[in-house]
Design an enzyme around this catalytic site. Structure first.
Site, PDB file in Angstrom:
ATOM      1  CB  CYS A  84      -5.054  24.344 -53.559  1.00  0.00           C
ATOM      2  SG  CYS A  84      -4.138  22.926 -53.741  1.00  0.00           S
ATOM      3  CB  CYS A  87      -5.699  21.219 -50.316  1.00  0.00           C
ATOM      4  SG  CYS A  87      -3.967  21.997 -50.892  1.00  0.00           S
ATOM      5  CD1 TRP A 323      -7.145   2.490  -8.352  1.00  0.00           C
ATOM      6  CD2 TRP A 323      -5.701   2.100  -7.034  1.00  0.00           C
ATOM      7  NE1 TRP A 323      -7.211   1.883  -7.252  1.00  0.00           N
ATOM      8  CE2 TRP A 323      -6.502   2.012  -6.635  1.00  0.00           C
ATOM      9  CE3 TRP A 323      -4.824   2.775  -5.999  1.00  0.00           C
ATOM     10  CZ2 TRP A 323      -6.944   1.380  -4.730  1.00  0.00           C
ATOM     11  CZ3 TRP A 323      -4.268   2.321  -4.547  1.00  0.00           C
ATOM     12  CH2 TRP A 323      -5.913   1.324  -4.645  1.00  0.00           C
ATOM     13  CG  HIS A 361     -12.606  -1.255   0.925  1.00  0.00           C
ATOM     14  ND1 HIS A 361     -11.296  -0.957   0.338  1.00  0.00           N
ATOM     15  CD2 HIS A 361     -12.698  -2.830   1.740  1.00  0.00           C
ATOM     16  CE1 HIS A 361     -11.312  -3.119  -0.159  1.00  0.00           C
ATOM     17  NE2 HIS A 361     -11.372  -3.552   0.647  1.00  0.00           N
ATOM     18  CD1 TRP A 384       1.508  -4.616  -5.695  1.00  0.00           C
ATOM     19  CD2 TRP A 384       2.158  -5.030  -3.492  1.00  0.00           C
ATOM     20  NE1 TRP A 384       2.131  -5.350  -5.784  1.00  0.00           N
ATOM     21  CE2 TRP A 384       2.091  -5.968  -4.595  1.00  0.00           C
ATOM     22  CE3 TRP A 384       3.259  -5.313  -2.805  1.00  0.00           C
ATOM     23  CZ2 TRP A 384       2.433  -7.840  -4.086  1.00  0.00           C
ATOM     24  CZ3 TRP A 384       2.967  -6.462  -2.689  1.00  0.00           C
ATOM     25  CH2 TRP A 384       2.842  -7.553  -2.637  1.00  0.00           C
ATOM     26  CE  LYS A 389      -4.453  -6.611   1.747  1.00  0.00           C
ATOM     27  NZ  LYS A 389      -4.035  -6.443   3.338  1.00  0.00           N
TER      28      LYS A 389
END
Length: 520
Positions: A84, A87, A323, A361, A384, A389
């Site tokens: 088409c 199209c 996390w 850490h 949590w 921290k």
């Protein structure tokens, strides 16, 4: 030690039953293979001239699976014919809009899925007939899930699927979409603009989109492990423990199944004897390798961060997804598993998180815990607190160096807008952890809801759970017996060897059907 106290017969029975359940689950999972391919290939198509195509071409065989499984809340389906001329002329207009919503480089991901169906192909004839396609191009709009097994008639009333009458240019189509969503997207919107910045803080439902980010973070973590050849004799047991935790409590069902498959084959790929003989080599680097196993399935999305998307290319993403994964694990364990989960998480980060400063850490915070964690509540609240921290420490570093995400500054979590009852008093400062008086019961309840039921709510809406109505909680409970709630490395290694032996036995039985004595 719990494992030493168990009888040999009990251990054998438990492992056999669980192995059988896993193998049945793998067969079921294979039925859904490829249903997530839309997330892998979207935005990566090539029209043959090197030009990326963002509108995703569907056909009768994958139409329902893709629209059922997309993270996008709404979809646009364009029915066209490749022969088409109209199209072909319309395609560049459609692509301008599609690039905003589709693919890993999408400006506004997870909102609208832009798809196309070629009605000139015989395989799509019945599909196009179901939607009463009477001209080309013909565009439909609706909630993604409503297209699954759907049909449309011109005079149909009260249908969630609607025809887009005025969308013959990119501007008109985007304007039509904006009116439906109440949004203000523009064709010149740039990459990494995130319209959910404020709602991440104030709208708890946003976390439901993170289930896709958790899948990608899980896959990325294992890619890093394999790329850097981090499976050694001293790290082997900690990886097995973490896999056990994922099998039981990962929020994504496909990741639970993938983790179980890896665990079943782990002894064959990484036997402890081979690691002892050669400390430097990885036995899995040869013909057989964990590279052949996809921890969350072959079609897991990549670079498609939705909830964890930053305003810049190098912020949030993987670290945010990891996390969310750890928090989601912490809220799903039972009291008896809490110490095992704590050790598994701490050891996994210590042995396999490649950021040295972050790793040290985090392990320092783990080492500061001097008594066993005996309840799931204590585990959830410890993680949590540890996350807050980390945020407080990184916020100071990012402020001095100018390396933070300006639209996602590190904050103390949860924000008062998200959980006002988590705060015991109306303090003047919510940006300093030591100045906040928390209502720990309210915090625990919030975390359970936020990282538990709300996180997986999108899965429930997309009907990705078992057809018999089995819930996430039921699936988790069915695997609880497999996680060993206490954990010396030797005991874990013995359990893994027994599990691997059972798997090998089952495979050999399927091949020759001959009984074998003393197999365990």
């Amino acid at each position: 030690m719990l494992m030493a106290a168990a009888t040999t017969e009990t251990k054998k029975t438990t492992l056999v039953v669980f192995l059988g359940a896993l193998l049945l689950g793998f067969n079921e999972a294979s039925d859904h293979a490829g249903s997530r391919s839309i997330l892998r290939v979207v935005g990566g198509g090539d029209g043959g001239d090197g030009v990326v195509e963002y509108g995703v071409e569907l056909n009768a065989s994958n139409f329902d699976a893709v629209l059922k499984d997309t993270p996008a809340s709404f979809s646009v389906v364009e029915f066209f014919a490749h022969w088409c001329p109209a199209c072909r002329n319309y395609k560049p207009q459609y692509e301008k809009v599609a690039r905003l919503f589709n693919g890993p480089s999408a400006v506004h991901p997870g909102i609208v899925l832009m798809t196309r169906v070629d009605c000139a192909l015989k395989v799509n004839t019945n599909l196009c007939d179901k939607f009463s396609v009477g001209h080309y191009p013909m565009l439909f709009w609706g909630p993604s899930s409503k297209f699954v097994a759907a049909s449309w008639e011109p005079k149909q009333e009260k249908s969630d699927i609607r025809v887009i009458e005025h969308g013959r240019t990119a501007e008109q189509l985007l304007d039509w979409i904006n009116k439906q969503l109440g949004s203000s997207y523009a064709l010149d919107d740039e990459k990494f603009e995130n319209e959910h910045i404020l709602s991440n803080i104030s709208d708890p439902e946003q976390i439901s989109r993170a289930v896709y980010d958790v899948e990608e973070a899980t896959s990325t973590a294992f890619d890093i492990i394999l790329e850097h050849k981090m499976i050694k004799l001293k790290t082997r047991a900690s990886l097995i423990r973490f896999l056990q935790l994922l099998v039981a409590h990962h929020p994504s069902r496909r990741c639970r199944q993938g983790s179980a498959q890896v665990l079943v084959n782990f002894d064959e790929l990484y036997p402890s004897e081979a690691l002892i003989e050669s400390q430097e080599s990885n036995p899995g680097d040869g013909k057989n390798s964990l590279h052949d196993f996809q921890i969350c399935g072959k079609e897991v999305p990549r670079g498609y961060w939705i909830f964890c998307r930053g305003s810049k290319n190098d912020t949030r993403g993987f670290s945010c997804g990891l996390w969310v994964l750890l928090h989601s694990l912490s809220v799903r364990v039972d009291d008896a598993e809490s110490q095992f989960a704590f050790v598994s998480i701490c050891d996994f980060i210590h042995n396999f998180f490649i950021c040295e400063e972050c790793r040290q850490h985090f392990y320092k915070m783990c080492s500061s815990v001097k008594t066993p964690i005996k309840t799931a509540r204590n585990l959830t609240l410890w993680l949590w607190d540890a996350h807050n921290k980390v945020n407080e420490r990184l916020r100071k570093d990012e402020a001095s160096l100018g390396t933070g995400d300006p639209k996602f500054p590190k904050i103390i979590w949860p924000h008062r807008q998200l959980c006002s009852s988590c705060y015991s008093s109306q303090g003047r400062r919510d940006d300093k952890l030591s100045d906040i008086e928390w209502n720990k019961d309210e915090v625990y309840g919030f975390l359970k809801q936020y990282y538990g039921r709300t996180l997986v709510s999108l899965y429930k809406k997309k009907a990705l759970l078992q057809a018999d109505g089995t819930s996430i909680e039921d699936l988790v409970a069915s695997t609880n017996a497999f996680v060993v709630p206490v954990g010396a490395a030797l005991a874990i290694a013995i359990a893994s060897c027994a599990f691997g032996a059972l798997a090998s036995y089952w495979r050999s039985q399927q091949k020759n059907r001959k009984p074998r004595r003393n197999w365990h």
